[in-house]
Write a protein that holds these residues in place. Structure first.
Motif, PDB file in Angstrom:
ATOM      1  N   GLU A   1       5.622  -7.087 -14.791  1.00 25.70           N
ATOM      2  CA  GLU A   1       6.152  -5.747 -14.591  1.00 25.70           C
ATOM      3  C   GLU A   1       6.146  -5.391 -13.105  1.00 25.70           C
ATOM      4  O   GLU A   1       5.477  -6.025 -12.292  1.00 25.70           O
ATOM      5  N   SER A   2       6.880  -4.342 -12.774  1.00 24.16           N
ATOM      6  CA  SER A   2       7.019  -3.943 -11.373  1.00 24.16           C
ATOM      7  C   SER A   2       5.695  -3.477 -10.775  1.00 24.16           C
ATOM      8  O   SER A   2       4.802  -2.986 -11.467  1.00 24.16           O
ATOM      9  N   THR A   3       5.593  -3.630  -9.476  1.00 27.36           N
ATOM     10  CA  THR A   3       4.520  -3.002  -8.707  1.00 27.36           C
ATOM     11  C   THR A   3       4.737  -1.490  -8.732  1.00 27.36           C
ATOM     12  O   THR A   3       5.863  -1.022  -8.639  1.00 27.36           O
ATOM     13  N   VAL A   4       3.649  -0.719  -8.876  1.00 33.08           N
ATOM     14  CA  VAL A   4       3.757   0.739  -8.876  1.00 33.08           C
ATOM     15  C   VAL A   4       2.923   1.300  -7.727  1.00 33.08           C
ATOM     16  O   VAL A   4       1.719   1.031  -7.629  1.00 33.08           O
ATOM     17  N   VAL A   5       3.572   2.081  -6.864  1.00 32.79           N
ATOM     18  CA  VAL A   5       2.913   2.701  -5.715  1.00 32.79           C
ATOM     19  C   VAL A   5       3.113   4.207  -5.789  1.00 32.79           C
ATOM     20  O   VAL A   5       4.236   4.685  -5.982  1.00 32.79           O
ATOM     21  N   ALA A   6       2.027   4.966  -5.657  1.00 35.40           N
ATOM     22  CA  ALA A   6       2.102   6.430  -5.625  1.00 35.40           C
ATOM     23  C   ALA A   6       2.201   6.901  -4.185  1.00 35.40           C
ATOM     24  O   ALA A   6       1.391   6.515  -3.330  1.00 35.40           O
ATOM     25  N   LEU A   7       3.211   7.755  -3.927  1.00 36.46           N
ATOM     26  CA  LEU A   7       3.409   8.354  -2.600  1.00 36.46           C
ATOM     27  C   LEU A   7       3.353   9.861  -2.770  1.00 36.46           C
ATOM     28  O   LEU A   7       4.364  10.545  -2.923  1.00 36.46           O
ATOM     29  N   LEU A   8       2.137  10.379  -2.739  1.00 34.33           N
ATOM     30  CA  LEU A   8       1.885  11.800  -2.952  1.00 34.33           C
ATOM     31  C   LEU A   8       1.121  12.315  -1.731  1.00 34.33           C
ATOM     32  O   LEU A   8       1.276  11.798  -0.640  1.00 34.33           O
TER      33      LEU A   8
ATOM     34  N   GLU B   1       0.385  -7.121   0.281  1.00 36.52           N
ATOM     35  CA  GLU B   1       0.585  -7.474   1.679  1.00 36.52           C
ATOM     36  C   GLU B   1       1.976  -7.062   2.168  1.00 36.52           C
ATOM     37  O   GLU B   1       2.137  -6.582   3.294  1.00 36.52           O
ATOM     38  N   GLU B   2       2.986  -7.244   1.325  1.00 39.77           N
ATOM     39  CA  GLU B   2       4.349  -6.876   1.709  1.00 39.77           C
ATOM     40  C   GLU B   2       4.487  -5.365   1.899  1.00 39.77           C
ATOM     41  O   GLU B   2       5.176  -4.896   2.815  1.00 39.77           O
ATOM     42  N   ILE B   3       3.836  -4.607   1.025  1.00 40.09           N
ATOM     43  CA  ILE B   3       3.923  -3.147   1.110  1.00 40.09           C
ATOM     44  C   ILE B   3       3.149  -2.633   2.313  1.00 40.09           C
ATOM     45  O   ILE B   3       3.636  -1.788   3.078  1.00 40.09           O
ATOM     46  N   GLU B   4       1.944  -3.142   2.492  1.00 38.74           N
ATOM     47  CA  GLU B   4       1.117  -2.666   3.602  1.00 38.74           C
ATOM     48  C   GLU B   4       1.742  -2.994   4.956  1.00 38.74           C
ATOM     49  O   GLU B   4       1.512  -2.266   5.938  1.00 38.74           O
ATOM     50  N   ALA B   5       2.543  -4.041   5.032  1.00 41.93           N
ATOM     51  CA  ALA B   5       3.222  -4.368   6.283  1.00 41.93           C
ATOM     52  C   ALA B   5       4.205  -3.281   6.696  1.00 41.93           C
ATOM     53  O   ALA B   5       4.515  -3.139   7.879  1.00 41.93           O
ATOM     54  N   LEU B   6       4.663  -2.476   5.725  1.00 46.85           N
ATOM     55  CA  LEU B   6       5.644  -1.434   6.015  1.00 46.85           C
ATOM     56  C   LEU B   6       5.044  -0.041   6.135  1.00 46.85           C
ATOM     57  O   LEU B   6       5.510   0.767   6.949  1.00 46.85           O
ATOM     58  N   ILE B   7       4.022   0.267   5.300  1.00 48.40           N
ATOM     59  CA  ILE B   7       3.524   1.649   5.289  1.00 48.40           C
ATOM     60  C   ILE B   7       2.017   1.762   5.501  1.00 48.40           C
ATOM     61  O   ILE B   7       1.452   2.845   5.359  1.00 48.40           O
ATOM     62  N   GLY B   8       1.364   0.675   5.852  1.00 50.54           N
ATOM     63  CA  GLY B   8      -0.066   0.741   6.120  1.00 50.54           C
ATOM     64  C   GLY B   8      -0.910   0.510   4.881  1.00 50.54           C
ATOM     65  O   GLY B   8      -0.391   0.221   3.790  1.00 50.54           O
ATOM     66  N   PRO B   9      -2.241   0.637   5.015  1.00 46.89           N
ATOM     67  CA  PRO B   9      -3.155   0.287   3.940  1.00 46.89           C
ATOM     68  C   PRO B   9      -2.910   1.088   2.656  1.00 46.89           C
ATOM     69  O   PRO B   9      -2.625   2.287   2.700  1.00 46.89           O
ATOM     70  N   LEU B  10      -3.052   0.413   1.532  1.00 48.02           N
ATOM     71  CA  LEU B  10      -2.952   1.044   0.219  1.00 48.02           C
ATOM     72  C   LEU B  10      -4.340   1.374  -0.301  1.00 48.02           C
ATOM     73  O   LEU B  10      -5.217   0.506  -0.345  1.00 48.02           O
ATOM     74  N   ALA B  11      -4.543   2.619  -0.696  1.00 49.54           N
ATOM     75  CA  ALA B  11      -5.789   3.014  -1.337  1.00 49.54           C
ATOM     76  C   ALA B  11      -5.739   2.610  -2.805  1.00 49.54           C
ATOM     77  O   ALA B  11      -4.680   2.285  -3.348  1.00 49.54           O
TER      78      ALA B  11
ATOM     79  N   GLN C   1      -7.629   5.592  -8.234  1.00 48.22           N
ATOM     80  CA  GLN C   1      -8.435   6.786  -8.438  1.00 48.22           C
ATOM     81  C   GLN C   1      -7.748   7.750  -9.415  1.00 48.22           C
ATOM     82  O   GLN C   1      -7.283   7.356 -10.474  1.00 48.22           O
ATOM     83  N   ALA C   2      -7.650   9.027  -9.068  1.00 51.37           N
ATOM     84  CA  ALA C   2      -7.147  10.022 -10.014  1.00 51.37           C
ATOM     85  C   ALA C   2      -5.658   9.868 -10.300  1.00 51.37           C
ATOM     86  O   ALA C   2      -5.155  10.396 -11.287  1.00 51.37           O
ATOM     87  N   ASP C   3      -4.930   9.141  -9.451  1.00 49.32           N
ATOM     88  CA  ASP C   3      -3.499   8.976  -9.658  1.00 49.32           C
ATOM     89  C   ASP C   3      -3.167   7.904 -10.693  1.00 49.32           C
ATOM     90  O   ASP C   3      -1.994   7.697 -11.019  1.00 49.32           O
ATOM     91  N   ALA C   4      -4.165   7.187 -11.220  1.00 46.71           N
ATOM     92  CA  ALA C   4      -3.902   6.097 -12.149  1.00 46.71           C
ATOM     93  C   ALA C   4      -3.115   6.559 -13.374  1.00 46.71           C
ATOM     94  O   ALA C   4      -2.275   5.833 -13.901  1.00 46.71           O
ATOM     95  N   ARG C   5      -3.364   7.780 -13.840  1.00 50.35           N
ATOM     96  CA  ARG C   5      -2.688   8.279 -15.036  1.00 50.35           C
ATOM     97  C   ARG C   5      -1.182   8.455 -14.832  1.00 50.35           C
ATOM     98  O   ARG C   5      -0.438   8.621 -15.797  1.00 50.35           O
ATOM     99  N   ARG C   6      -0.728   8.396 -13.606  1.00 49.73           N
ATOM    100  CA  ARG C   6       0.690   8.585 -13.315  1.00 49.73           C
ATOM    101  C   ARG C   6       1.506   7.307 -13.488  1.00 49.73           C
ATOM    102  O   ARG C   6       2.720   7.311 -13.311  1.00 49.73           O
TER     103      ARG C   6
ATOM    104  N   PRO D   1      -1.001   6.307   0.596  1.00 48.42           N
ATOM    105  CA  PRO D   1      -0.323   5.669  -0.532  1.00 48.42           C
ATOM    106  C   PRO D   1      -1.336   4.919  -1.391  1.00 48.42           C
ATOM    107  O   PRO D   1      -2.328   4.392  -0.877  1.00 48.42           O
ATOM    108  N   ARG D   2      -1.064   4.895  -2.701  1.00 48.23           N
ATOM    109  CA  ARG D   2      -2.010   4.264  -3.626  1.00 48.23           C
ATOM    110  C   ARG D   2      -1.312   3.191  -4.459  1.00 48.23           C
ATOM    111  O   ARG D   2      -0.196   3.395  -4.927  1.00 48.23           O
ATOM    112  N   LEU D   3      -1.995   2.071  -4.626  1.00 47.19           N
ATOM    113  CA  LEU D   3      -1.502   1.006  -5.499  1.00 47.19           C
ATOM    114  C   LEU D   3      -1.972   1.302  -6.919  1.00 47.19           C
ATOM    115  O   LEU D   3      -3.160   1.204  -7.222  1.00 47.19           O
ATOM    116  N   LEU D   4      -1.039   1.690  -7.790  1.00 47.00           N
ATOM    117  CA  LEU D   4      -1.386   2.022  -9.170  1.00 47.00           C
ATOM    118  C   LEU D   4      -1.311   0.807 -10.081  1.00 47.00           C
ATOM    119  O   LEU D   4      -2.051   0.729 -11.062  1.00 47.00           O
ATOM    120  N   ARG D   5      -0.400  -0.109  -9.785  1.00 48.07           N
ATOM    121  CA  ARG D   5      -0.292  -1.334 -10.590  1.00 48.07           C
ATOM    122  C   ARG D   5       0.235  -2.447  -9.692  1.00 48.07           C
ATOM    123  O   ARG D   5       1.325  -2.332  -9.150  1.00 48.07           O
TER     124      ARG D   5
END
Length: 270
Positions: free
Chosen positions: A133-140, A155-165, A168-173, A144-148
């Protein structure tokens, strides 16, 4: 929407992903900030889902969003999906075609076996090329948070927008966050060196031969292993083994997503 949840046996607190044809269509229903635009331009169309504040609650209804003030949106690359989206002209929610908690289908026949009885029509686009399944990133608000984890790597995402947290509480999204998910009927034993009597074995790299041995990738290739993961979990489960033992998988790159799916299949994620 209700019939999708019923067909899958899916909990209604688990949101669905809205698929659209292009970035412009995504921006009409989701609030895309500068980070989102950067990721969209790099990875869309493709296996990346962005969770952002919802802009148009009529375009993706409350049930599809599980009552949240956010929307999960993606632009798929498959030509059949693209033709369907452009022909329809609106967002289409499209979860995996499995019963909730089961391994995702990666072939037309597996999809029909899982939920085909509930479908009014079926489109065969061939076997899944990626297999996860797709990678899921929350941008709120906040980082930015890696949800899935998924085919687009951390590594590919962090190269563009910095470290992924972490989620946490955004997992339900995000979908795909249940503790036991993607699970076959047989119990799953991780980090196994060899199978025990009665077990099926999912190997990675060199492996003994045997009727209950399935190799995710003989050459130790994570891309091949990702593409074969769910189909081999299903094939192993069809043997009705006492358990499915899985060899250790490296954690870098795509290995993060593969190990996420395996931990959830084994019920090891809290």
């Amino acid at each position: 929407m209700a019939r999708i949840f019923a067909a899958k046996g899916r909990p209604r607190f688990n949101p669905l992903i809205a698929h659209v044809a292009d970035i412009a269509a995504a921006g009409a229903l989701a609030g895309l900030d500068e980070r989102a635009i950067r990721l969209a331009q790099a990875f869309w169309p493709g296996p990346l889902t962005l969770v952002t504040p919802v802009r148009d609650t009529a375009a993706v209804c409350d049930l599809a969003r599980a009552g949240l003030d956010t929307v999960a949106v993606r632009v798929p690359a498959h030509p059949v999906a693209q033709a369907l989206l452009r022909g329809f002209g609106h967002a289409i929610v499209a979860p995996s075609a499995n019963r909730s908690g089961r391994p995702s289908p990666t072939t037309f026949s597996d999809a029909m076996a899982e939920t085909g009885v509930s479908a009014a029509a079926a489109l065969d686009g061939g076997p899944c090329a990626v297999g996860l399944e797709s990678t899921v990133v929350a941008l709120l608000d906040g980082p930015p948070r890696l949800l899935r984890p998924g085919a687009v790597t951390r590594e590919e995402i962090e190269a563009l927008i910095g470290p992924l947290a972490e989620a946490q509480a955004d997992a339900r999204r995000s979908p795909g966050r249940l503790t036991r998910h993607y699970a076959p009927a047989a119990p799953v034993r991780l980090d196994a060196v060899t199978p025990r009597p009665g077990e099926a074995f999912l190997a990675f790299g060199a492996a003994p031969a045997g009727p209950a041995v399935f190799n995710l990738s003989e050459r130790g290739d994570l891309t091949e292993a990702a593409a074969r993961l769910f189909s081999l979990l299903r094939a192993a489960d069809d043997l009705r083994p006492s358990a499915i033992a899985v060899a250790p998988i490296p954690s870098e790159g795509l290995g993060e997503a593969i190990n996420d799916r395996l931990r959830r299949a084994a019920g090891h994620v809290g």
